[in-house]
Structures are given as structure tokens and as C-alpha cells.
Design a protein around this motif. Structure first.
Motif, PDB file in Angstrom:
ATOM      1  N   GLN A 112       0.313 -10.180  11.891  1.00  0.00           N
ATOM      2  CA  GLN A 112       1.572  -9.681  11.353  1.00  0.00           C
ATOM      3  C   GLN A 112       1.340  -8.891  10.066  1.00  0.00           C
ATOM      4  OE1 GLN A 112       4.276 -10.073  13.179  1.00  0.00           O
ATOM      5  NE2 GLN A 112       5.519  -8.850  11.781  1.00  0.00           N
ATOM      6  N   THR A 113       0.455  -9.405   9.211  1.00  0.00           N
ATOM      7  CA  THR A 113       0.143  -8.704   7.966  1.00  0.00           C
ATOM      8  C   THR A 113      -0.534  -7.370   8.257  1.00  0.00           C
ATOM      9  OG1 THR A 113      -0.076 -10.776   6.735  1.00  0.00           O
ATOM     10  CG2 THR A 113      -1.170  -8.834   5.812  1.00  0.00           C
ATOM     11  N   ARG A 114      -1.439  -7.348   9.205  1.00  0.00           N
ATOM     12  CA  ARG A 114      -2.134  -6.112   9.565  1.00  0.00           C
ATOM     13  C   ARG A 114      -1.142  -5.058  10.069  1.00  0.00           C
ATOM     14  NH1 ARG A 114      -7.868  -6.895  10.528  1.00  0.00           N
ATOM     15  NH2 ARG A 114      -8.444  -9.052  10.083  1.00  0.00           N
ATOM     16  N   LYS A 115      -0.203  -5.480  10.909  1.00  0.00           N
ATOM     17  CA  LYS A 115       0.796  -4.539  11.420  1.00  0.00           C
ATOM     18  C   LYS A 115       1.676  -4.011  10.289  1.00  0.00           C
ATOM     19  CE  LYS A 115       2.306  -7.301  14.712  1.00  0.00           C
ATOM     20  NZ  LYS A 115       3.113  -7.778  15.868  1.00  0.00           N
ATOM     21  N   ARG A 116       1.999  -4.881   9.334  1.00  0.00           N
ATOM     22  CA  ARG A 116       2.824  -4.437   8.204  1.00  0.00           C
ATOM     23  C   ARG A 116       2.073  -3.419   7.352  1.00  0.00           C
ATOM     24  NH1 ARG A 116       3.123  -8.728   5.538  1.00  0.00           N
ATOM     25  NH2 ARG A 116       2.017  -8.159   3.630  1.00  0.00           N
ATOM     26  N   ILE A 117       0.781  -3.632   7.157  1.00  0.00           N
ATOM     27  CA  ILE A 117      -0.027  -2.695   6.378  1.00  0.00           C
ATOM     28  C   ILE A 117      -0.059  -1.328   7.051  1.00  0.00           C
ATOM     29  CG2 ILE A 117      -2.408  -2.170   5.681  1.00  0.00           C
ATOM     30  CD1 ILE A 117      -2.726  -5.166   5.070  1.00  0.00           C
ATOM     31  N   VAL A 118      -0.261  -1.318   8.364  1.00  0.00           N
ATOM     32  CA  VAL A 118      -0.253  -0.047   9.091  1.00  0.00           C
ATOM     33  C   VAL A 118       1.100   0.636   8.958  1.00  0.00           C
ATOM     34  CG1 VAL A 118      -0.283   0.974  11.409  1.00  0.00           C
ATOM     35  CG2 VAL A 118      -2.072  -0.614  10.735  1.00  0.00           C
ATOM     36  N   SER A 119       2.165  -0.123   9.099  1.00  0.00           N
ATOM     37  CA  SER A 119       3.509   0.441   8.993  1.00  0.00           C
ATOM     38  C   SER A 119       3.747   1.065   7.621  1.00  0.00           C
ATOM     39  CB  SER A 119       4.556  -0.649   9.261  1.00  0.00           C
ATOM     40  OG  SER A 119       5.868  -0.155   9.086  1.00  0.00           O
ATOM     41  N   GLN A 120       3.348   0.367   6.560  1.00  0.00           N
ATOM     42  CA  GLN A 120       3.546   0.886   5.202  1.00  0.00           C
ATOM     43  C   GLN A 120       2.669   2.107   4.943  1.00  0.00           C
ATOM     44  OE1 GLN A 120       2.886  -2.443   2.575  1.00  0.00           O
ATOM     45  NE2 GLN A 120       4.815  -3.440   3.116  1.00  0.00           N
ATOM     46  N   LEU A 121       1.445   2.080   5.455  1.00  0.00           N
ATOM     47  CA  LEU A 121       0.548   3.228   5.288  1.00  0.00           C
ATOM     48  C   LEU A 121       1.123   4.462   5.982  1.00  0.00           C
ATOM     49  CD1 LEU A 121      -2.149   4.477   4.412  1.00  0.00           C
ATOM     50  CD2 LEU A 121      -3.171   3.538   6.498  1.00  0.00           C
ATOM     51  N   LEU A 122       1.632   4.279   7.189  1.00  0.00           N
ATOM     52  CA  LEU A 122       2.233   5.397   7.906  1.00  0.00           C
ATOM     53  C   LEU A 122       3.451   5.939   7.173  1.00  0.00           C
ATOM     54  CD1 LEU A 122       1.989   4.120  11.607  1.00  0.00           C
ATOM     55  CD2 LEU A 122       0.588   5.879  10.517  1.00  0.00           C
ATOM     56  N   ASP A 123       4.261   5.047   6.621  1.00  0.00           N
ATOM     57  CA  ASP A 123       5.428   5.487   5.852  1.00  0.00           C
ATOM     58  C   ASP A 123       5.005   6.351   4.669  1.00  0.00           C
ATOM     59  OD1 ASP A 123       7.435   4.385   7.387  1.00  0.00           O
ATOM     60  OD2 ASP A 123       7.586   2.544   6.220  1.00  0.00           O
ATOM     61  N   ALA A 124       3.949   5.909   3.975  1.00  0.00           N
ATOM     62  CA  ALA A 124       3.488   6.640   2.793  1.00  0.00           C
ATOM     63  C   ALA A 124       2.957   8.023   3.169  1.00  0.00           C
ATOM     64  CB  ALA A 124       2.412   5.833   2.066  1.00  0.00           C
ATOM     65  N   VAL A 125       2.149   8.097   4.220  1.00  0.00           N
ATOM     66  CA  VAL A 125       1.561   9.382   4.609  1.00  0.00           C
ATOM     67  C   VAL A 125       2.635  10.310   5.181  1.00  0.00           C
ATOM     68  CG1 VAL A 125      -0.164  10.510   6.068  1.00  0.00           C
ATOM     69  CG2 VAL A 125      -0.692   8.326   4.988  1.00  0.00           C
ATOM     70  N   ILE A 145      -4.193  -3.038  -1.690  1.00  0.00           N
ATOM     71  CA  ILE A 145      -3.249  -4.035  -1.209  1.00  0.00           C
ATOM     72  C   ILE A 145      -2.885  -4.925  -2.396  1.00  0.00           C
ATOM     73  CG2 ILE A 145      -2.774  -5.829   0.478  1.00  0.00           C
ATOM     74  CD1 ILE A 145      -3.398  -3.069   1.687  1.00  0.00           C
ATOM     75  N   SER A 146      -1.620  -4.920  -2.770  1.00  0.00           N
ATOM     76  CA  SER A 146      -1.204  -5.650  -3.963  1.00  0.00           C
ATOM     77  C   SER A 146      -1.401  -7.150  -3.776  1.00  0.00           C
ATOM     78  CB  SER A 146       0.266  -5.353  -4.285  1.00  0.00           C
ATOM     79  OG  SER A 146       1.113  -5.860  -3.266  1.00  0.00           O
ATOM     80  N   ASN A 147      -1.823  -7.796  -4.839  1.00  0.00           N
ATOM     81  CA  ASN A 147      -1.997  -9.247  -4.783  1.00  0.00           C
ATOM     82  C   ASN A 147      -0.664  -9.969  -4.716  1.00  0.00           C
ATOM     83  OD1 ASN A 147      -4.808  -9.052  -4.893  1.00  0.00           O
ATOM     84  ND2 ASN A 147      -4.830  -9.040  -7.131  1.00  0.00           N
ATOM     85  N   ASN A 148       0.374  -9.333  -5.211  1.00  0.00           N
ATOM     86  CA  ASN A 148       1.722  -9.897  -5.162  1.00  0.00           C
ATOM     87  C   ASN A 148       2.477  -9.266  -3.995  1.00  0.00           C
ATOM     88  OD1 ASN A 148       4.172 -11.087  -5.648  1.00  0.00           O
ATOM     89  ND2 ASN A 148       4.692  -9.778  -7.391  1.00  0.00           N
ATOM     90  N   GLY A 149       2.489  -9.928  -2.871  1.00  0.00           N
ATOM     91  CA  GLY A 149       3.229  -9.438  -1.724  1.00  0.00           C
ATOM     92  C   GLY A 149       2.394  -8.783  -0.651  1.00  0.00           C
ATOM     93  N   GLU A 150       1.129  -8.460  -0.958  1.00  0.00           N
ATOM     94  CA  GLU A 150       0.218  -7.838   0.021  1.00  0.00           C
ATOM     95  C   GLU A 150       0.824  -6.562   0.609  1.00  0.00           C
ATOM     96  OE1 GLU A 150      -0.727 -10.941   2.806  1.00  0.00           O
ATOM     97  OE2 GLU A 150      -2.205 -11.838   1.480  1.00  0.00           O
ATOM     98  N   ASN A 151       1.214  -5.667  -0.297  1.00  0.00           N
ATOM     99  CA  ASN A 151       1.802  -4.394   0.102  1.00  0.00           C
ATOM    100  C   ASN A 151       0.855  -3.243  -0.190  1.00  0.00           C
ATOM    101  OD1 ASN A 151       4.440  -5.343   1.004  1.00  0.00           O
ATOM    102  ND2 ASN A 151       4.804  -5.846  -1.143  1.00  0.00           N
ATOM    103  N   VAL A 152       1.000  -2.166   0.567  1.00  0.00           N
ATOM    104  CA  VAL A 152       0.137  -0.994   0.445  1.00  0.00           C
ATOM    105  C   VAL A 152       0.496  -0.177  -0.789  1.00  0.00           C
ATOM    106  CG1 VAL A 152      -0.355   1.273   1.468  1.00  0.00           C
ATOM    107  CG2 VAL A 152      -0.408  -0.775   2.898  1.00  0.00           C
ATOM    108  N   LYS A 153      -0.539   0.314  -1.473  1.00  0.00           N
ATOM    109  CA  LYS A 153      -0.391   1.312  -2.520  1.00  0.00           C
ATOM    110  C   LYS A 153      -1.466   2.374  -2.294  1.00  0.00           C
ATOM    111  CE  LYS A 153       2.968   0.026  -5.397  1.00  0.00           C
ATOM    112  NZ  LYS A 153       4.066   0.909  -5.859  1.00  0.00           N
ATOM    113  N   LEU A 154      -1.038   3.545  -1.904  1.00  0.00           N
ATOM    114  CA  LEU A 154      -1.953   4.656  -1.656  1.00  0.00           C
ATOM    115  C   LEU A 154      -2.271   5.350  -2.975  1.00  0.00           C
ATOM    116  CD1 LEU A 154      -3.387   6.342   0.540  1.00  0.00           C
ATOM    117  CD2 LEU A 154      -1.295   7.700   0.735  1.00  0.00           C
ATOM    118  N   ILE A 155      -3.558   5.644  -3.198  1.00  0.00           N
ATOM    119  CA  ILE A 155      -3.977   6.231  -4.469  1.00  0.00           C
ATOM    120  C   ILE A 155      -4.834   7.474  -4.226  1.00  0.00           C
ATOM    121  CG2 ILE A 155      -3.932   4.004  -5.674  1.00  0.00           C
ATOM    122  CD1 ILE A 155      -6.970   3.892  -5.394  1.00  0.00           C
ATOM    123  N   ASP A 156      -5.098   8.195  -5.308  1.00  0.00           N
ATOM    124  CA  ASP A 156      -6.079   9.282  -5.380  1.00  0.00           C
ATOM    125  C   ASP A 156      -5.687  10.515  -4.560  1.00  0.00           C
ATOM    126  OD1 ASP A 156      -8.240  10.868  -5.829  1.00  0.00           O
ATOM    127  OD2 ASP A 156      -9.732   9.309  -5.484  1.00  0.00           O
TER     128      ASP A 156
END
Length: 358
Positions: A112-125, A145-156
Motif C-alpha cells: 500500500q505504501t509503495r502504491k502511494r509513493i508511485v501515485s504521489q510521484l506521478l502527481d508531482a511529475v 520520502i518524509s519521515n513524518n508520513g512517508e510522503n514523496v518530495k521531489l528535489i533537484d
């Protein structure tokens, strides 16, 4: 207003001179250095040029110009470009208390966490592409991946550009995640990021989205998904994959009427509708994957006809799906609507293929 808080224009950018303390070097490479600093009890990151060369300074300023206009929950915020900091002039950006994606995946996060990460990454891109930005360096090291909530943050955004020759000759790129056209120094567009996303999806979710990742990574960019939204729609079609597996036994006319005939609750009726959606989606996803390998129109239409021959196994059991005729009729209407939608979409894809050579 004091001199240190005066706003000064720099092209389309803004320079804000402010005070920071306690700089700690986090990372450095040939182009830049990243420092964590504190101000008013809060942490920030300052990204400055690796040296005082005009080239590196101009690259940092260019990254600021790109990033300052972006605002998305899964993209690290860029605040200001400041000249008066303990480490020299540079970009002031959000400090993320997090873990690089490749390190995070070693903790074996849940599906479930992996799917959420993909979803957030796609939203960002997708957001970047809407804003006219091609990232060009999507890789695990640029995803926190934030330590608080395990959410994506795209950088650079140092490599964000549409000139592949400029990127390779002037900045360099990460070959393991770069698209073939980027490595070949040909013209690039958002499909270059689609290629990199395919590799990331494969790393994050393994076989779960294997066919999606494979299409993202097609050598010929014309065979990839045309945009991020197309990837998101395809993932949405697969959301009931587990239900489809559980309901495989319902594929025969012997079991479907018996099982469905006993459905009484609203949730069970919903499950019935979902099973129809899932079986149609699975059938047409399989067909579309086959069509990717078929170059000419005639053979593709033949494959479509082969698929249509499998439809009776889906719709015939629906005739006796429920003792409630309203439910059965509604279910058939739902099936017909979905089937027509899939058929029209696939016909358009096939008609875009060339005729075989004479």
C-alpha cells in the motif's frame, strides 16, 4: 526596513538578504554544495555553487528561476535566492526530514505504501509537465520520502531543460535512468521523463505494475505513454486486480449465477459491478499489450476480433446474475457502456497503425 531584508530583483528572480546560522554540509558534487542552516528555530537548505565559477553560479540561478514558480505538496519548495548567507549566495529551499527513495525501499515498505509513493510521484511529475518543465533527472537520489508520513518530495531541478545536447555536454545526466533520446542527444520532451518513471515504477512496485513500466520504457518514445495522465488512468484500471483474481472462478456460467444469485447486500452488488469492470479491463489491457508488438493495422484488427470472441464468457452469465431484474438489467447496461468505451478506444489505436507494405 533594514538593508538585510531588502528585496532586490535579479532578472525574473528575487534576492532576499537574510541571516542564517549553524551551516552543516549535507552533500556536494562538481556543480553544487548543499548546506543545512537554521533560522528562527527552523531548518532550511541552502544550495550554492560548488565554486565561484560563472558557469556553476549561472546554473544555480537557472535552477532557482525554474523552481521558484513551482508549488506542489510533493515537490520541495524553493523560497528565495539570497546573497548574504554564511555559505555565500544560493537558493534557500525547504528542508526535508526524510530518506532517499533507494534507502527507504530497503526497509521493505508495504504494498500500500509503495502504491502511494508511485501515485504521489506521478502527481508531482504531471504537475511539472503542466508547468512546462521536463525534470530530466528522475532517479531515487532525487526523491525523498518524509519521515513524518512517508510522503514523496521531489528535489533537484538542475537538469530541467528540453535541450538534450546542452544537458549531456554541459551538465551531464544519470545514464542509468536517462531515456535513449537523452543519451543520444536528440530532441527531448516529456516522454523522456516517462521513460525514467517506468524504471522507478519497476523499482518501487516490482511486478505489480510490470506491463505499465514496460510500456513507459519503450525504446521508441512514440510507443510509450504520451503523458503522465495516461499512466495514472492505466493504474486506475488495475485497482481491482486482487478482486479479479478472487473472482476468477466466476468466469464460467456454472458458478456465476449461483454465487451472484445469493448476493443481497449493497456491498455485494458493488462487488459484482467491480468484477465486471475488472474482467473487461484485464481483457483489454492484455489486448493493448499485444497491440504494442503488432506493427500493422490488419493484424491488429485480427487480434481485436480474437479478443471480442472472449466477451460472451463475461456477458452471458450476467443474464442470470440476479433474481432482481432491475439489478440484472442495470448490470448489462453497465457492461455495454464499458465494452463500447474500450472498443472505441482500441479501434482508434489500431486505425493509427500503418497498412502492411505491398
Amino acid at each position: 526596513m533594514s538593508r538585510n531584508s531588502e528585496l532586490k530583483p535579479m532578472g525574473t528572480a528575487i534576492i532576499y538578504d537574510g541571516g542564517y546560522s549553524d551551516p552543516i554540509l549535507l552533500k556536494e558534487n562538481a556543480v553544487c554544495k548543499l548546506y543545512r542552516v537554521s533560522k528562527a528555530g527552523k531548518y532550511f537548505v541552502i544550495k550554492r555553487a560548488a565554486d565561484n565559477s560563472g558557469r556553476n553560479i549561472s546554473l544555480i540561478r537557472r535552477e532557482y528561476e525554474i523552481g521558484v514558480n513551482l508549488s506542489h505538496p510533493h515537490i520541495a519548495n524553493i523560497f528565495t535566492y539570497e546573497t548574504n548567507t554564511p555559505v555565500g549566495e544560493g537558493i534557500v529551499m525547504e528542508y526535508i526530514d526524510g530518506t532517499l527513495l533507494n534507502d527507504f525501499l530497503t526497509t521493505n515498505p508495504s504494498a500500500q505504501t509503495r502504491k502511494r509513493i508511485v501515485s504521489q510521484l506521478l502527481d508531482a511529475v504531471r504537475y511539472l509537465h503542466i508547468k512546462g518543465v521536463v525534470h530530466n533527472d528522475l532517479k531515487p537520489e532525487n526523491i525523498l520520502i518524509s519521515n513524518n508520513g512517508e510522503n514523496v518530495k521531489l528535489i533537484d531541478f538542475g537538469l530541467s531543460d528540453t535541450d538534450a545536447f546542452y544537458l549531456n555536454k554541459t551538465l551531464g545526466c544519470t545514464p542509468a535512468y536517462a531515456s535513449p533520446e537523452l543519451l543520444a542527444q536528440s530532441d527531448i520532451d516529456i516522454r523522456s521523463d516517462i521513460y525514467s518513471l517506468g524504471l522507478l515504477i519497476k523499482e518501487i512496485c516490482g511486478k505489480r505494475y510490470r506491463h505499465i513500466a514496460e510500456k513507459c520504457c519503450k525504446e521508441n518514445r512514440n510507443h510509450r505513454y504520451e503523458n503522465v495522465e495516461a499512466i495514472q488512468k492505466r493504474i486506475s484500471l488495475l485497482k481491482y486486480l486482487n478482486i479479479a483474481i478472487a473472482l476468477t472462478i466466476m468466469a464460467t456460467a456454472i458458478f456465476i449465477p449461483t454465487i451472484i444469485g445469493n448476493i443481497k447486500t449493497q456491498r455485494e452488488n458493488e462487488l459484482l459491478y467491480e468484477s465486471v469492470e475488472t474482467r473487461l479491463d484485464s481483457l483489454y489491457i492484455s489486448l493493448e499489450n499485444k497491440l504494442d508488438t503488432i506493427p500493422y493495422r490488419d493484424a491488429a484488427f485480427q487480434e481485436l476480433n480474437n479478443t471480442l470472441e472472449q466477451l460472451p464468457s463475461i456477458w452471458q452469465p450476467l443474464l442470470n446474475a440476479s433474481e432482481d431484474k432491475e439489478v440484472a438489467n442495470s448490470l448489462m447496461l453497465h457492461y455495454t457502456t464499458l465494452q463500447n468505451r474500450h472498443y472505441e478506444r482500441l479501434v482508434k489505436l489500431i486505425e493509427a497503425k500503418p497498412l502492411p507494405p505491398i
